[in-house]
Design an enzyme around this catalytic site. Structure first.
Site, PDB file in Angstrom:
ATOM      1  N   SER A  65     -10.882   8.599  -3.053  1.00  0.00           N
ATOM      2  CA  SER A  65      -9.381   8.319  -2.906  1.00  0.00           C
ATOM      3  C   SER A  65      -8.398   8.901  -3.974  1.00  0.00           C
ATOM      4  O   SER A  65      -8.351  10.186  -4.327  1.00  0.00           O
ATOM      5  CB  SER A  65      -9.192   6.836  -2.705  1.00  0.00           C
ATOM      6  OG  SER A  65      -7.815   6.461  -2.379  1.00  0.00           O
ATOM      7  N   ASP A 279      -2.443   9.959  -0.193  1.00  0.00           N
ATOM      8  CA  ASP A 279      -3.193  10.016  -1.382  1.00  0.00           C
ATOM      9  C   ASP A 279      -4.563  10.768  -1.269  1.00  0.00           C
ATOM     10  O   ASP A 279      -4.326  11.470  -0.168  1.00  0.00           O
ATOM     11  CB  ASP A 279      -3.610   8.390  -1.783  1.00  0.00           C
ATOM     12  CG  ASP A 279      -4.694   7.847  -0.607  1.00  0.00           C
ATOM     13  OD1 ASP A 279      -4.743   8.614   0.443  1.00  0.00           O
ATOM     14  OD2 ASP A 279      -5.388   6.769  -1.028  1.00  0.00           O
ATOM     15  N   ASP A 281      -7.389  10.628  -0.196  1.00  0.00           N
ATOM     16  CA  ASP A 281      -8.172  10.715   1.240  1.00  0.00           C
ATOM     17  C   ASP A 281      -7.286  10.624   2.517  1.00  0.00           C
ATOM     18  O   ASP A 281      -7.916   9.981   3.498  1.00  0.00           O
ATOM     19  CB  ASP A 281      -9.224   9.754   1.140  1.00  0.00           C
ATOM     20  CG  ASP A 281      -9.116   8.275   0.807  1.00  0.00           C
ATOM     21  OD1 ASP A 281      -7.834   8.111   0.458  1.00  0.00           O
ATOM     22  OD2 ASP A 281      -9.780   7.528   1.173  1.00  0.00           O
ATOM     23  N   ASP A 283      -5.571   7.975   3.290  1.00  0.00           N
ATOM     24  CA  ASP A 283      -5.268   6.665   4.042  1.00  0.00           C
ATOM     25  C   ASP A 283      -3.901   5.791   3.436  1.00  0.00           C
ATOM     26  O   ASP A 283      -3.753   4.566   3.853  1.00  0.00           O
ATOM     27  CB  ASP A 283      -6.379   5.618   3.958  1.00  0.00           C
ATOM     28  CG  ASP A 283      -7.089   5.510   2.541  1.00  0.00           C
ATOM     29  OD1 ASP A 283      -6.283   5.978   1.486  1.00  0.00           O
ATOM     30  OD2 ASP A 283      -8.031   4.765   2.487  1.00  0.00           O
ATOM     31  N   GLU A 373      -0.294  -3.024   2.434  1.00  0.00           N
ATOM     32  CA  GLU A 373      -0.227  -3.159   1.091  1.00  0.00           C
ATOM     33  C   GLU A 373       1.164  -2.569   0.480  1.00  0.00           C
ATOM     34  O   GLU A 373       1.502  -1.510   0.989  1.00  0.00           O
ATOM     35  CB  GLU A 373      -1.203  -2.846   0.326  1.00  0.00           C
ATOM     36  CG  GLU A 373      -2.508  -3.684   0.856  1.00  0.00           C
ATOM     37  CD  GLU A 373      -3.547  -3.444  -0.180  1.00  0.00           C
ATOM     38  OE1 GLU A 373      -4.078  -4.461  -0.898  1.00  0.00           O
ATOM     39  OE2 GLU A 373      -4.273  -2.266  -0.393  1.00  0.00           O
ATOM     40  N   ALA A 374       1.822  -3.114  -0.473  1.00  0.00           N
ATOM     41  CA  ALA A 374       2.929  -2.704  -1.086  1.00  0.00           C
ATOM     42  C   ALA A 374       2.631  -0.994  -1.504  1.00  0.00           C
ATOM     43  O   ALA A 374       3.572  -0.108  -1.195  1.00  0.00           O
ATOM     44  CB  ALA A 374       3.519  -3.243  -2.032  1.00  0.00           C
ATOM     45  N   ASN A 375       1.297  -0.713  -1.686  1.00  0.00           N
ATOM     46  CA  ASN A 375       1.257   0.634  -2.314  1.00  0.00           C
ATOM     47  C   ASN A 375       0.868   1.645  -0.974  1.00  0.00           C
ATOM     48  O   ASN A 375       0.616   2.539  -1.226  1.00  0.00           O
ATOM     49  CB  ASN A 375       0.031   0.527  -3.102  1.00  0.00           C
ATOM     50  CG  ASN A 375      -1.319   0.178  -2.136  1.00  0.00           C
ATOM     51  OD1 ASN A 375      -1.380   0.416  -1.134  1.00  0.00           O
ATOM     52  ND2 ASN A 375      -2.283  -0.429  -3.020  1.00  0.00           N
ATOM     53  N   ARG A 498      -3.666 -11.602 -11.726  1.00  0.00           N
ATOM     54  CA  ARG A 498      -4.993 -12.024 -11.378  1.00  0.00           C
ATOM     55  C   ARG A 498      -5.675 -10.856 -11.860  1.00  0.00           C
ATOM     56  O   ARG A 498      -5.195  -9.789 -12.312  1.00  0.00           O
ATOM     57  CB  ARG A 498      -5.031 -11.979  -9.585  1.00  0.00           C
ATOM     58  CG  ARG A 498      -3.942 -10.398  -9.049  1.00  0.00           C
ATOM     59  CD  ARG A 498      -4.365 -10.407  -7.682  1.00  0.00           C
ATOM     60  NE  ARG A 498      -5.428  -9.602  -7.197  1.00  0.00           N
ATOM     61  CZ  ARG A 498      -5.876  -8.407  -7.269  1.00  0.00           C
ATOM     62  NH1 ARG A 498      -4.882  -7.521  -7.930  1.00  0.00           N
ATOM     63  NH2 ARG A 498      -6.787  -7.780  -7.030  1.00  0.00           N
ATOM     64  N   THR A 502     -10.602  -3.522  -8.998  1.00  0.00           N
ATOM     65  CA  THR A 502     -11.132  -2.257  -9.186  1.00  0.00           C
ATOM     66  C   THR A 502     -11.152  -1.905 -10.491  1.00  0.00           C
ATOM     67  O   THR A 502     -11.587  -0.677 -10.812  1.00  0.00           O
ATOM     68  CB  THR A 502     -10.127  -1.163  -8.397  1.00  0.00           C
ATOM     69  OG1 THR A 502      -8.933  -1.358  -8.853  1.00  0.00           O
ATOM     70  CG2 THR A 502     -10.179  -1.687  -6.768  1.00  0.00           C
TER      71      THR A 502
HETATM   72  P1  NG1 Z   1      -6.789  -4.083  -7.732  1.00  0.00           P
HETATM   73  O1  NG1 Z   1      -7.214  -3.297  -8.768  1.00  0.00           O
HETATM   74  O2  NG1 Z   1      -7.838  -5.259  -7.177  1.00  0.00           O
HETATM   75  O3  NG1 Z   1      -5.472  -4.798  -8.032  1.00  0.00           O
HETATM   76  C1  NG1 Z   1      -6.017  -1.994  -6.015  1.00  0.00           C
HETATM   77  C2  NG1 Z   1      -4.831  -2.201  -5.485  1.00  0.00           C
HETATM   78  C3  NG1 Z   1      -5.220  -2.787  -4.130  1.00  0.00           C
HETATM   79  C4  NG1 Z   1      -5.742  -2.187  -3.324  1.00  0.00           C
HETATM   80  C5  NG1 Z   1      -7.282  -1.783  -4.221  1.00  0.00           C
HETATM   81  C6  NG1 Z   1      -8.349  -0.884  -3.454  1.00  0.00           C
HETATM   82  C7  NG1 Z   1      -2.284  -2.693  -6.422  1.00  0.00           C
HETATM   83  C8  NG1 Z   1      -1.928  -3.879  -7.188  1.00  0.00           C
HETATM   84  N1  NG1 Z   1      -3.765  -3.110  -6.238  1.00  0.00           N
HETATM   85  O4  NG1 Z   1      -6.655  -3.303  -6.414  1.00  0.00           O
HETATM   86  O5  NG1 Z   1      -3.712  -2.854  -3.549  1.00  0.00           O
HETATM   87  O6  NG1 Z   1      -5.491  -0.831  -2.718  1.00  0.00           O
HETATM   88  O7  NG1 Z   1      -6.818  -1.360  -5.459  1.00  0.00           O
HETATM   89  O8  NG1 Z   1      -7.972   0.315  -3.527  1.00  0.00           O
HETATM   90  O9  NG1 Z   1      -1.800  -1.870  -5.899  1.00  0.00           O
HETATM   91 ZN    ZN Z   2      -7.048   6.246  -0.278  1.00  0.00          ZN
END
Ligand code: NG1
Ligand code: ZN
Length: 530
Positions: A65, A279, A281, A283, A373-375, A498, A502
């Site tokens: 990704s 991004d 890949d 998605d 997701e916001a991203n 939190r 990843t």
């Molecule tokens: P983590 O690292 O658990 O915050 C991030 C993104 C998720 C999701 C995953 C998987 C943020 C805050 N977190 O997770 O939205 O996309 O990677 O790729 O963007």
């Molecule tokens: Zn991706």
């Protein structure tokens, strides 16, 4: 016996003793040179998964990704194009950590016995990969395993992650979802787009610019654009240099734009021209523009979700069809977007833990579930019930017939298996064209609250345990109380912490009425958790 074959084939893909692998939110992901034994073992899991599901076809996508070019990764796709069932993530982790070739063969057998899998029946796998240099060698490790257990496989070469999900679903629905190859994907999406634009005499407001992160989205978007035709799809494609692997995700891509809050240097556009980034890949998708004063404005996953929900809601109303539409977000969604959906659009909102599998699952509860997701990772799910209602309704007026027709085609425009940047891109373009909106009108729906996301290095992130869709900490004991006391001091304040799923860090998110306050709140919460 397949066991001798597994042992012999596995001996070419040895696992280093000091490594522990985990199938996480995004499958296995790491430096590409560590991935070879994992790929081999994923091949065994894919074959078993197919055999367990009566020889349904399973997908394997080789991608990392938005990560740097030196990384790679792999994830499995279940028969309807969904992500791998969580229990199998655990089996994947177990097999990937078997210490020796013999132990691997034994774990393989143990899993087959435990799940009562007939390993003599046929296994079917389809494979795709992104543009990374490490892809072909990793593909070989995977197919070595598939050969060892006699699985059938089709290699679809370089495709986007959502294209592979689409292909898997097409195969397992025997073509009902579309034709099971890359061109079938362009035809399905492209035809839906053409019908929604041409047949309704609707035009894109202006040409727009798409940054493809120098990844697999680039050739895919070129092909899609060519299939649709420049008369109704005017796109300027930048960052499409997939032959220079070091450029992948470098100073470009959805993640770069979202975190840096600025245009990728290659997108040289005038103020008020809308841009989008995919991004690595393809998605994830986000939009953005520079306003008339040259200030950068982000149109993120929350803005895409609200745009889609309001458009579908409008069509359903005009078609006089009763659909239970809902939006699914995570705690990272901007508070203004949540307010807008609830108060202005009048739709329910569900908040789930981070990770699209949670959002996808929650979205299934609605007739039409919009999740992002916001991203910028997300899609729209139409339930079978909703599709039936939409297909079967007999319109009673020309206006109703028109809206119903649009709704029917709209379903085909959306890749419902998984978040898909190209499908989402066409969806946004269709909606903007139908509404005669530029980026400003879209942006004006609501104003994001100023916010700040920070990454905090901690000694042990596993001690951070959350509840309430990750919005509150239950451990360590006193931390949440301190955050609560702090947040109360800020107008429109909201903050949470939190552990990342990843990265080895804790993420702190804060929003408040002004930029200064949001930054201060984030900094102070970070101090509490550090
Ligand atoms: P983590 O690292 O658990 O915050 C991030 C993104 C998720 C999701 C995953 C998987 C943020 C805050 N977190 O997770 O939205 O996309 O990677 O790729 O963007
Ligand atoms: Zn991706």
């Amino acid at each position: 016996m397949p066991h001798e074959k597994i042992i012999e084939a596995s001996s070419k893909h040895p696992k280093p003793a000091d490594r522990k692998f985990t199938y996480g939110t995004a499958g296995f992901r790491m430096k590409a040179d560590l991935l070879d034994p994992v790929m081999f073992r994923v091949g065994l899991v894919a074959a078993l998964r197919s055999q367990k599901l009566n020889s349904a076809t399973i997908g394997v996508m080789i991608t990392a990704s938005h990560n740097v070019p030196a990384d790679n990764g792999v994830k499995l796709v279940d028969p309807m194009g969904e992500m791998l069932e969580p229990a199998w993530e655990v089996y994947s982790t177990t097999l990937s950590n078997a210490a020796t070739d013999e132990e691997l063969a034994a774990e393989y057998q143990k899993l087959a016995d435990q799940l009562k899998i007939d390993t003599t029946r046929s296994a079917k796998v389809v494979i795709g990969r992104d543009t990374r240099e490490s892809g072909p060698a990793l593909l070989k490790a995977l197919t070595d395993a598939l050969d060892a257990v006699g699985a059938e496989y089709e290699d679809h070469g370089i495709v986007t992650t959502p294209q592979l999900h689409y292909i898997v679903r097409c195969i397992n629905t025997h073509g009902l979802y579309g034709n099971p190859h890359e061109n079938g994907y362009y035809e399905k999406l492209g035809d839906a787009y053409k019908q929604l634009m041409k047949a309704h005499g609707v035009k894109q407001p202006t040409k727009f610019t798409v940054d493809c992160a120098n990844g697999v989205g680039a050739p895919a978007l070129h092909k899609l654009a060519e299939y649709i035709g420049s008369d109704i799809f005017q796109v300027e494609i930048v960052n499409d240099q997939i032959n220079e692997p070091s450029k992948l995700n470098f100073q470009c891509g959805a993640d770069f734009v979202k975190t840096q809050q600025r245009l990728p240097p290659a997108s040289k556009v005038e103020n008020m021209v809308r841009c989008a980034s995919l991004d690595g890949d393809a998605d994830r998708l986000i939009y953005y523009y520079n306003d008339d004063k040259g200030n950068f404005r982000l149109l993120d996953g929350d803005k895409i979700a609200t745009l889609a929900a309001s458009f579908i809601g409008g069509l359903a109303k005009d078609a006089n069809i009763d659909l239970n539409i809902g939006v699914v977000q995570t705690a990272y969604a901007n508070g203004s977007s949540t307010d807008y959906i609830k108060k202005i659009l009048g739709l329910p909102v569900i908040c789930t833990p981070t990770g699209v599998k949670h959002l996808h699952h929650a979205a299934l509860a609605f007739d039409v579930g919009v999740y992002f997701e916001a991203n910028g990772h997300g899609t729209v799910l139409f339930s079978n019930n909703a599709i039936e209602k939409i297909q079967e309704l007999e319109p009673e007026s020309p206006g109703q017939a028109e809206s119903l027709k649009k709704l029917r085609i709209f379903i085909d425009l959306i890749n419902q298996t998984v978040g898909d940047a190209l499908s989402d891109l066409l969806m946004v373009e269709v909606i903007l064209a139908h509404k005669h909106w530029g980026p400003k009108e879209w942006d004006n729906n609501y104003t994001d609250l100023p916010n700040r996301l920070v990454r905090v290095e901690v000694t042990d992130r596993t001690v951070f345990k959350t509840t309430d869709a990750e919005r509150r900490l239950i451990e360590p004991a006193t931390v949440q109380k301190k955050i609560d006391e702090l947040v109360l001091k800020y107008s429109k304040g909201r903050a949470f912490a939190r552990a990342s799923g990843t990265e080895d860090a804790v993420r702190v998110y804060a929003e408040a009425a002004t930029r200064g306050e949001a930054e201060e709140l984030a900094r102070l919460v970070a101090e509490i958790v550090a």
